[in-house]
Design an enzyme around this catalytic site. Structure first.
Site, PDB file in Angstrom:
ATOM      1  N   TYR A   1      27.315 -26.616  28.688  1.00 43.96           N
ATOM      2  CA  TYR A   1      27.421 -25.153  28.731  1.00 43.96           C
ATOM      3  C   TYR A   1      28.075 -24.575  27.469  1.00 43.96           C
ATOM      4  O   TYR A   1      28.024 -23.368  27.241  1.00 43.96           O
ATOM      5  CB  TYR A   1      28.214 -24.675  29.958  1.00 43.96           C
ATOM      6  CG  TYR A   1      27.661 -25.099  31.299  1.00 43.96           C
ATOM      7  CD1 TYR A   1      26.397 -25.681  31.424  1.00 43.96           C
ATOM      8  CD2 TYR A   1      28.402 -24.934  32.467  1.00 43.96           C
ATOM      9  CE1 TYR A   1      25.897 -26.086  32.655  1.00 43.96           C
ATOM     10  CE2 TYR A   1      27.910 -25.325  33.707  1.00 43.96           C
ATOM     11  CZ  TYR A   1      26.660 -25.912  33.785  1.00 43.96           C
ATOM     12  OH  TYR A   1      26.183 -26.311  35.017  1.00 43.96           O
TER      13      TYR A   1
ATOM     14  N   LEU B   1      22.206 -18.321  44.784  1.00 47.74           N
ATOM     15  CA  LEU B   1      21.680 -16.955  44.927  1.00 47.74           C
ATOM     16  C   LEU B   1      20.420 -16.717  44.106  1.00 47.74           C
ATOM     17  O   LEU B   1      19.526 -15.986  44.524  1.00 47.74           O
ATOM     18  CB  LEU B   1      22.758 -15.943  44.470  1.00 47.74           C
ATOM     19  CG  LEU B   1      24.095 -16.051  45.208  1.00 47.74           C
ATOM     20  CD1 LEU B   1      25.140 -15.138  44.567  1.00 47.74           C
ATOM     21  CD2 LEU B   1      23.907 -15.696  46.687  1.00 47.74           C
TER      22      LEU B   1
HETATM   23  N1  LIG Z   1      24.565 -29.314  37.959  1.00 49.82           N
HETATM   24  C1  LIG Z   1      23.539 -28.624  37.514  1.00 49.82           C
HETATM   25  O1  LIG Z   1      22.521 -29.171  37.063  1.00 49.82           O
HETATM   26  C2  LIG Z   1      23.605 -27.115  37.553  1.00 49.82           C
HETATM   27  C3  LIG Z   1      22.438 -26.371  37.326  1.00 49.82           C
HETATM   28  C4  LIG Z   1      22.521 -24.977  37.398  1.00 49.82           C
HETATM   29  C5  LIG Z   1      23.745 -24.373  37.681  1.00 49.82           C
HETATM   30  N2  LIG Z   1      24.880 -25.125  37.847  1.00 49.82           N
HETATM   31  C6  LIG Z   1      26.204 -24.507  38.119  1.00 49.82           C
HETATM   32  O2  LIG Z   1      26.074 -23.675  39.262  1.00 49.82           O
HETATM   33  C7  LIG Z   1      26.485 -22.349  38.943  1.00 49.82           C
HETATM   34  C8  LIG Z   1      25.743 -21.354  39.779  1.00 49.82           C
HETATM   35  O3  LIG Z   1      24.349 -21.456  39.617  1.00 49.82           O
HETATM   36  P1  LIG Z   1      23.479 -20.373  38.790  1.00 49.82           P
HETATM   37  O4  LIG Z   1      24.348 -19.646  37.852  1.00 49.82           O
HETATM   38  O5  LIG Z   1      22.294 -21.118  38.299  1.00 49.82           O
HETATM   39  O6  LIG Z   1      22.939 -19.414  39.933  1.00 49.82           O
HETATM   40  P2  LIG Z   1      23.588 -18.393  40.986  1.00 49.82           P
HETATM   41  O7  LIG Z   1      25.051 -18.460  40.955  1.00 49.82           O
HETATM   42  O8  LIG Z   1      22.850 -18.611  42.252  1.00 49.82           O
HETATM   43  O9  LIG Z   1      23.052 -17.020  40.445  1.00 49.82           O
HETATM   44  C9  LIG Z   1      23.545 -16.361  39.327  1.00 49.82           C
HETATM   45  C10 LIG Z   1      22.722 -15.089  39.183  1.00 49.82           C
HETATM   46  O10 LIG Z   1      22.845 -14.290  40.369  1.00 49.82           O
HETATM   47  C11 LIG Z   1      23.420 -13.029  40.053  1.00 49.82           C
HETATM   48  N3  LIG Z   1      24.386 -12.726  41.112  1.00 49.82           N
HETATM   49  C12 LIG Z   1      25.649 -13.211  41.248  1.00 49.82           C
HETATM   50  N4  LIG Z   1      26.228 -12.724  42.350  1.00 49.82           N
HETATM   51  C13 LIG Z   1      25.316 -11.934  42.962  1.00 49.82           C
HETATM   52  C14 LIG Z   1      25.337 -11.160  44.153  1.00 49.82           C
HETATM   53  N5  LIG Z   1      26.420 -11.115  44.937  1.00 49.82           N
HETATM   54  N6  LIG Z   1      24.223 -10.437  44.481  1.00 49.82           N
HETATM   55  C15 LIG Z   1      23.133 -10.494  43.683  1.00 49.82           C
HETATM   56  N7  LIG Z   1      23.049 -11.208  42.542  1.00 49.82           N
HETATM   57  C16 LIG Z   1      24.142 -11.941  42.174  1.00 49.82           C
HETATM   58  C17 LIG Z   1      24.064 -13.194  38.700  1.00 49.82           C
HETATM   59  O11 LIG Z   1      24.002 -11.995  37.970  1.00 49.82           O
HETATM   60  P3  LIG Z   1      25.373 -11.252  37.452  1.00 49.82           P
HETATM   61  O12 LIG Z   1      26.056 -12.222  36.552  1.00 49.82           O
HETATM   62  O13 LIG Z   1      24.833 -10.050  36.764  1.00 49.82           O
HETATM   63  O14 LIG Z   1      26.149 -10.927  38.701  1.00 49.82           O
HETATM   64  C18 LIG Z   1      23.178 -14.252  38.043  1.00 49.82           C
HETATM   65  O15 LIG Z   1      22.024 -13.641  37.482  1.00 49.82           O
HETATM   66  C19 LIG Z   1      26.205 -22.251  37.428  1.00 49.82           C
HETATM   67  O16 LIG Z   1      26.858 -21.146  36.849  1.00 49.82           O
HETATM   68  C20 LIG Z   1      26.694 -23.610  36.981  1.00 49.82           C
HETATM   69  O17 LIG Z   1      28.117 -23.626  36.905  1.00 49.82           O
HETATM   70  C21 LIG Z   1      24.812 -26.495  37.815  1.00 49.82           C
END
Ligand SMILES: NC(=O)c1ccc[n+]([C@@H]2O[C@H](COP(=O)([O-])OP(=O)(O)OC[C@H]3O[C@@H](n4cnc5c(N)ncnc54)[C@H](OP(=O)(O)O)[C@@H]3O)[C@@H](O)[C@H]2O)c1
Length: 268
Positions: free
Chosen positions: A60, A198
C-alpha cells in the site's frame, strides 16, 4: 442510532483472541488505496473515531504515513492493533522487508503480519511461512497469518510446520457468503477477517434496506454488523469523516438470526 458521525468508545468494540492469545479488535480501519497526506489524515480521523486496529501492507506504500498518524494521535503503541503484509514477490527477503515495515511504522513489532497472497501456481510456499514463524518467535510480530489462501494451501502450511495461520484475510461480503469455507477455517483454528465488505456489495439491495430501516441504520452498517454476527473481523476503508465514524458505530443494534440468514441468502 446515528448513521454517521457518532464517536464509538473503543472499549465497545469486541476482540477475538488469535492463536497465541493475541486480542484483535473485530473492526479495523482499512487503508488501501490511501496514500500520502490523505492516508495520515484518514488514519488520524479513524483513531479519533475509536478505531484501535489499522490494516496496511507493504504494497500500500502508506506505512510511514500510518506511523505518523499513530505518533500524532498520542495513543500508546499497545493501544492500537497494527497489521501489515508481505508481498508474495518479497519471498526470500522476509526479515529485511519486515524490518523496513517496522521502521516506516515507527514501532518495534506489528500485532499481525500476513503473507499478502499465495505465490502463483497454487503452492502455499512453506519456506515463507517458516520465516514468518521465526520472526514471530523473535518478537517482531505478535501473530502471523495469511491472506487470500485456500483451505488446501493452509493445510500445506499446517502439515509442514504444525502451525496454522492465526488469520486468513479474505474477500468477503454477502454475495461471497460461504458457510463451508467459514467452517473449514474455523475447524483449523484460523480467524476469518473480511476485506472489501462494502465495495462489492449492492447497498441498494431491498433486503439490506428493509433490515436497515428496522434499526434506523444504513445498509452499510447492516453489512458490517452481519460480519460481526458471524464472528468475522472486518476492515472497512473510508476517507470520509462521517462514514469512518458510521462504519464503527455498530454496537447500538444487533441482527436476529433470521435477519442474518436472509443476508446469507444474498450469496450468489
Ligand atoms: N488482503 C487483501 O488482498 C486486501 C485486498 C483489498 C483490500 N484489503 C484491505 O481491506 C480494506 C477494505 O477493503 P476495500 O477498501 O477494498 O473496500 P471497502 O472497505 O469495502 O470499500 C471502500 C469503498 O467504500 C466506500 N465506503 C466506505 N464506507 C462507506 C459507507 N458507509 N457507505 C457507502 N460507501 C462507503 C469508500 O468510499 P469513501 O472513502 O469515499 O468513504 C470506498 O470507496 C482495504 O482498505 C485494505 O486495508 C485487503
Amino acid at each position: 442510532m446515528a448513521d454517521n458521525g457518532r464517536m464509538t468508545d473503543a472499549r465497545e468494540v469486541p476482540s477475538v483472541t488469535l492463536a497465541g492469545g493475541v486480542a484483535m479488535p473485530m473492526v479495523g480501519f482499512g487503508t488501501w488505496p490511501l496514500r500520502g497526506h490523505s492516508a495520515a489524515v484518514a488514519v488520524g480521523r479513524a483513531l479519533q473515531a475509536g478505531y484501535r486496529h489499522v490494516d496496511t501492507a507493504t504494497m500500500y506504500a502508506n506505512e510511514a504515513e500510518i506511523g505518523r498518524a499513530l505518533h500524532d494521535s498520542g495513543l500508546s503503541r499497545q493501544e492500537v492493533f497494527l497489521t501489515t503484509k508481505l508481498r508474495a514477490r518479497d519471498a526470500g527477503h522476509e526479515r529485511a522487508v519486515l524490518k523496513a515495515s517496522l521502521r516506516a511504522l515507527g514501532t518495534d513489532y506489528v500485532d499481525l503480519w500476513l503473507v499478502h497472497w499465495p505465490p502463483p501456481r497454487g503452492k502455499a510456499n512453506v519456506s515463507v511461512w517458516r520465516e514468518l514463524l521465526t520472526l514471530r518467535d523473535e518478537g517482531l510480530a505478535r501473530a502471523v497469518g495469511v491472506s487470500n489462501y485456500s483451505i488446501q494451501q493452509i493445510d500445506e502450511l499446517i502439515e509442514a510446520t504444525g502451525e496454522a495461520p492465526a488469520v486468513n484475510q479474505i474477500h468477503w461480503n454477502p454475495r461471497r457468503y460461504n458457510a463451508d469455507l467459514l467452517h473449514g477455517l474455523r475447524r483449523r483454528g484460523v480467524v476469518v477477517e473480511g476485506y472489501s465488505p462494502l465495495k462489492d456489495t449492492n447497498l441498494s439491495d431491498p433486503v439490506l434496506n428493509e433490515i436497515a430501516s428496522v434499526y434506523g441504520v444504513t445498509p452499510a452498517q447492516v453489512v458490517l454488523r452481519w460480519h460481526l454476527e458471524h464472528e468475522i473481523a472486518v476492515i472497512p476503508k473510508s476517507a470520509n469523516s462521517g462514514r469512518i465514524a458510521a462504519n464503527l458505530d455498530l454496537f447500538g443494534f444487533s441482527l436476529k438470526p433470521a435477519e442474518v440468514a436472509r443476508i446469507d441468502g444474498l450469496a450468489g
